[in-house]
Design a protein around this motif. Structure first.
Motif, PDB file in Angstrom:
ATOM      1  N   GLU A 185       0.787  -1.229   0.000  1.00 40.01           N
ATOM      2  CA  GLU A 185       0.000   0.000   0.000  1.00 40.01           C
ATOM      3  C   GLU A 185       0.823   1.285   0.000  1.00 40.01           C
ATOM      4  OE1 GLU A 185      -3.011  -0.373  -0.653  1.00 40.01           O
ATOM      5  OE2 GLU A 185      -3.042  -2.541  -0.298  1.00 40.01           O
ATOM      6  N   LEU A 186       1.961   1.296   0.654  1.00 40.09           N
ATOM      7  CA  LEU A 186       2.703   2.553   0.781  1.00 40.09           C
ATOM      8  C   LEU A 186       3.321   3.047  -0.524  1.00 40.09           C
ATOM      9  CD1 LEU A 186       4.376   2.293   4.297  1.00 40.09           C
ATOM     10  CD2 LEU A 186       2.112   3.146   3.634  1.00 40.09           C
ATOM     11  N   PRO A 187       3.701   2.164  -1.467  1.00 45.73           N
ATOM     12  CA  PRO A 187       4.219   2.697  -2.735  1.00 45.73           C
ATOM     13  C   PRO A 187       3.247   3.632  -3.448  1.00 45.73           C
ATOM     14  CG  PRO A 187       4.804   0.394  -2.542  1.00 45.73           C
ATOM     15  CD  PRO A 187       3.882   0.694  -1.387  1.00 45.73           C
ATOM     16  N   HIS A 188       1.925   3.437  -3.253  1.00 44.41           N
ATOM     17  CA  HIS A 188       0.940   4.337  -3.865  1.00 44.41           C
ATOM     18  C   HIS A 188       1.052   5.754  -3.294  1.00 44.41           C
ATOM     19  CE1 HIS A 188      -0.981   0.942  -5.795  1.00 44.41           C
ATOM     20  NE2 HIS A 188      -1.171   0.343  -4.641  1.00 44.41           N
ATOM     21  N   LEU A 189       1.628   5.865  -2.101  1.00 44.38           N
ATOM     22  CA  LEU A 189       1.748   7.162  -1.442  1.00 44.38           C
ATOM     23  C   LEU A 189       3.104   7.808  -1.687  1.00 44.38           C
ATOM     24  CD1 LEU A 189       0.111   6.217   1.993  1.00 44.38           C
ATOM     25  CD2 LEU A 189      -0.984   6.818  -0.167  1.00 44.38           C
ATOM     26  N   HIS A 190       3.960   7.128  -2.431  1.00 42.00           N
ATOM     27  CA  HIS A 190       5.299   7.637  -2.719  1.00 42.00           C
ATOM     28  C   HIS A 190       5.472   7.839  -4.220  1.00 42.00           C
ATOM     29  CE1 HIS A 190       6.795   5.690   1.282  1.00 42.00           C
ATOM     30  NE2 HIS A 190       6.120   6.802   1.470  1.00 42.00           N
ATOM     31  N   THR A 191       4.496   8.459  -4.827  1.00 35.16           N
ATOM     32  CA  THR A 191       4.528   8.765  -6.256  1.00 35.16           C
ATOM     33  C   THR A 191       4.373  10.276  -6.407  1.00 35.16           C
ATOM     34  OG1 THR A 191       2.138   8.686  -6.636  1.00 35.16           O
ATOM     35  CG2 THR A 191       3.323   6.574  -6.637  1.00 35.16           C
ATOM     36  N   PRO A 192       4.528  10.797  -7.624  1.00 35.99           N
ATOM     37  CA  PRO A 192       4.309  12.242  -7.821  1.00 35.99           C
ATOM     38  C   PRO A 192       2.870  12.680  -7.556  1.00 35.99           C
ATOM     39  CG  PRO A 192       5.609  11.331  -9.622  1.00 35.99           C
ATOM     40  CD  PRO A 192       5.108  10.163  -8.826  1.00 35.99           C
ATOM     41  N   GLU A 193       1.934  11.729  -7.484  1.00 32.00           N
ATOM     42  CA  GLU A 193       0.547  12.086  -7.205  1.00 32.00           C
ATOM     43  C   GLU A 193       0.392  12.589  -5.772  1.00 32.00           C
ATOM     44  OE1 GLU A 193      -2.215   9.251  -9.992  1.00 32.00           O
ATOM     45  OE2 GLU A 193      -1.529   8.411  -8.093  1.00 32.00           O
ATOM     46  N   ASP A 194      -0.552  13.517  -5.583  1.00 31.59           N
ATOM     47  CA  ASP A 194      -0.885  13.994  -4.237  1.00 31.59           C
ATOM     48  C   ASP A 194      -1.863  13.008  -3.604  1.00 31.59           C
ATOM     49  OD1 ASP A 194       0.620  16.369  -4.437  1.00 31.59           O
ATOM     50  OD2 ASP A 194      -1.001  17.336  -5.551  1.00 31.59           O
ATOM     51  N   SER A 195      -1.486  12.440  -2.474  1.00 33.55           N
ATOM     52  CA  SER A 195      -2.334  11.445  -1.821  1.00 33.55           C
ATOM     53  C   SER A 195      -3.183  12.092  -0.732  1.00 33.55           C
ATOM     54  CB  SER A 195      -1.490  10.315  -1.233  1.00 33.55           C
ATOM     55  OG  SER A 195      -0.527  10.821  -0.328  1.00 33.55           O
ATOM     56  N   TYR A 196      -4.444  11.662  -0.647  1.00 35.25           N
ATOM     57  CA  TYR A 196      -5.399  12.177   0.331  1.00 35.25           C
ATOM     58  C   TYR A 196      -5.999  11.006   1.102  1.00 35.25           C
ATOM     59  CZ  TYR A 196      -5.261  16.590  -2.283  1.00 35.25           C
ATOM     60  OH  TYR A 196      -4.858  17.749  -2.899  1.00 35.25           O
ATOM     61  N   PHE A 197      -5.745  10.969   2.388  1.00 38.89           N
ATOM     62  CA  PHE A 197      -6.276   9.938   3.277  1.00 38.89           C
ATOM     63  C   PHE A 197      -7.588  10.471   3.851  1.00 38.89           C
ATOM     64  CE2 PHE A 197      -5.178   7.358   7.384  1.00 38.89           C
ATOM     65  CZ  PHE A 197      -6.191   6.464   7.088  1.00 38.89           C
ATOM     66  N   GLY A 231      -3.604  14.169 -11.142  1.00 38.01           N
ATOM     67  CA  GLY A 231      -2.482  13.758 -10.308  1.00 38.01           C
ATOM     68  C   GLY A 231      -2.804  13.606  -8.844  1.00 38.01           C
ATOM     69  N   THR A 232      -3.962  13.017  -8.529  1.00 41.43           N
ATOM     70  CA  THR A 232      -4.319  12.799  -7.125  1.00 41.43           C
ATOM     71  C   THR A 232      -4.636  11.331  -6.876  1.00 41.43           C
ATOM     72  OG1 THR A 232      -6.672  13.257  -7.516  1.00 41.43           O
ATOM     73  CG2 THR A 232      -5.268  15.116  -6.857  1.00 41.43           C
ATOM     74  N   TYR A 233      -4.458  10.933  -5.629  1.00 44.58           N
ATOM     75  CA  TYR A 233      -4.803   9.575  -5.189  1.00 44.58           C
ATOM     76  C   TYR A 233      -5.560   9.684  -3.866  1.00 44.58           C
ATOM     77  CZ  TYR A 233      -4.264   4.843  -3.278  1.00 44.58           C
ATOM     78  OH  TYR A 233      -4.502   3.610  -2.721  1.00 44.58           O
ATOM     79  N   PRO A 234      -6.890   9.892  -3.926  1.00 44.28           N
ATOM     80  CA  PRO A 234      -7.687   9.923  -2.696  1.00 44.28           C
ATOM     81  C   PRO A 234      -8.140   8.507  -2.330  1.00 44.28           C
ATOM     82  CG  PRO A 234      -9.021  10.635  -4.564  1.00 44.28           C
ATOM     83  CD  PRO A 234      -7.667  10.274  -5.113  1.00 44.28           C
ATOM     84  N   PHE A 235      -8.043   8.154  -1.062  1.00 40.43           N
ATOM     85  CA  PHE A 235      -8.376   6.781  -0.683  1.00 40.43           C
ATOM     86  C   PHE A 235      -8.974   6.727   0.715  1.00 40.43           C
ATOM     87  CE2 PHE A 235      -4.184   7.539   0.997  1.00 40.43           C
ATOM     88  CZ  PHE A 235      -4.138   6.848   2.198  1.00 40.43           C
ATOM     89  N   LEU A 236      -9.732   5.650   0.961  1.00 37.34           N
ATOM     90  CA  LEU A 236     -10.295   5.344   2.266  1.00 37.34           C
ATOM     91  C   LEU A 236      -9.619   4.085   2.802  1.00 37.34           C
ATOM     92  CD1 LEU A 236     -12.535   7.133   0.894  1.00 37.34           C
ATOM     93  CD2 LEU A 236     -14.206   5.769   2.165  1.00 37.34           C
ATOM     94  N   MET A 237      -9.388   4.040   4.081  1.00 35.84           N
ATOM     95  CA  MET A 237      -8.796   2.846   4.668  1.00 35.84           C
ATOM     96  C   MET A 237      -9.711   1.640   4.477  1.00 35.84           C
ATOM     97  SD  MET A 237      -6.895   2.399   8.350  1.00 35.84           S
ATOM     98  CE  MET A 237      -8.271   2.922   9.364  1.00 35.84           C
TER      99      MET A 237
END
Length: 239
Positions: free
Chosen positions: A28-40, A65-71
């Motif tokens: 899961e963490l590689p999705h948060l280490h990209t140029p995209e802005d991640s939103y938890f 360029g965003t990655y919004p996600f829910l746990m």
């Protein structure tokens, strides 16, 4: 694993637990280490509250360029002995660029999440979106959403008769008109009656909630909303 160690207060892990946690992190963490802005995105996963989380997710997903996600959309940890919520939350919150929390009640797991994001190290990257929140002083009724939130506590108050409700709404509108907000009592009533059935009753927050929301508000990271359209609009305020 340092953040997990902190979350578990230095508890010694068994080998299979370490393996399971590392597997989750590696997936899961590689999705948060990209140029995209991640939103938890935090909030209640129960219906109908989940619908509002999806609104936030969809609005953020419209940006490039965003990655919004829910746990809730991510795999569980298969570890019976440990408090897996603390582990998953800590890993995701530590690595996400931004945390967005939606509130519509003063009970449930959202209480724990609010306590976590209002402290270091998460506070500086967190935003709260509480429905019907208003710090009830005239200078804080600065937007239409603030006014609707304050009006909801009057309009849906069963302890007020029709005359008292009308008087309180008139007083509120007179005050906010001095803040250059052009609303009339009929405008406000129309907005309130347009709410979903599940949104009819205004939210009554505990004093603890109100104080935490106020802290975020003072830092410019609290956006109140009253309807689905309001929620879509306030998401635009989040960087």
């Amino acid at each position: 694993m340092e953040s997990v160690n902190d979350a578990l207060q230095g508890l010694e892990l068994e080998p299979h637990e370490t393996s399971e946690i590392l597997g989750f992190a590696n997936r899961e963490l590689p999705h948060l280490h990209t140029p995209e802005d991640s939103y938890f995105i935090l909030g209640s996963y129960r219906d109908p509250y989940l619908r509002r989380l999806r609104i936030v997710q969809n609005e953020l997903d419209k940006r490039l360029g965003t990655y919004p996600f829910l746990m809730a959309d991510l795999p569980e940890l298969d570890i019976d002995r440990l408090p897996v919520f603390r582990i998953r939350f800590t890993l995701l919150a530590a690595h996400a660029d931004t945390i967005v929390a939606v509130y519509e009640q003063d009970a449930g797991g959202e209480v724990t999440e609010l306590g976590k994001i209002s402290t270091t190290p998460y506070f500086d990257k967190s935003y709260v979106l509480p429905r019907d929140y208003a710090w009830m002083t005239e200078q804080n009724l600065a937007t239409e959403a603030d006014v609707i939130a304050a009006a909801a506590t009057i309009y849906f108050n069963d302890d007020l008769d029709e005359a008292a409700t009308e008087e309180e709404l008139d007083s509120l509108i007179a005050a906010v008109n001095q803040n250059d907000i052009s609303l009339t009592p009929p405008d406000v009533i129309d907005r309130l009656e347009d709410r979903e059935d599940s949104e009819q009753a205004p939210v009554s927050y505990s004093w603890v909630h109100l104080n935490e929301f106020r802290l975020f508000e003072l830092h410019g990271r609290c956006y109140a909303w009253s309807s689905r359209d309001d929620l879509r609009n306030v998401v635009d305020e989040i960087p």
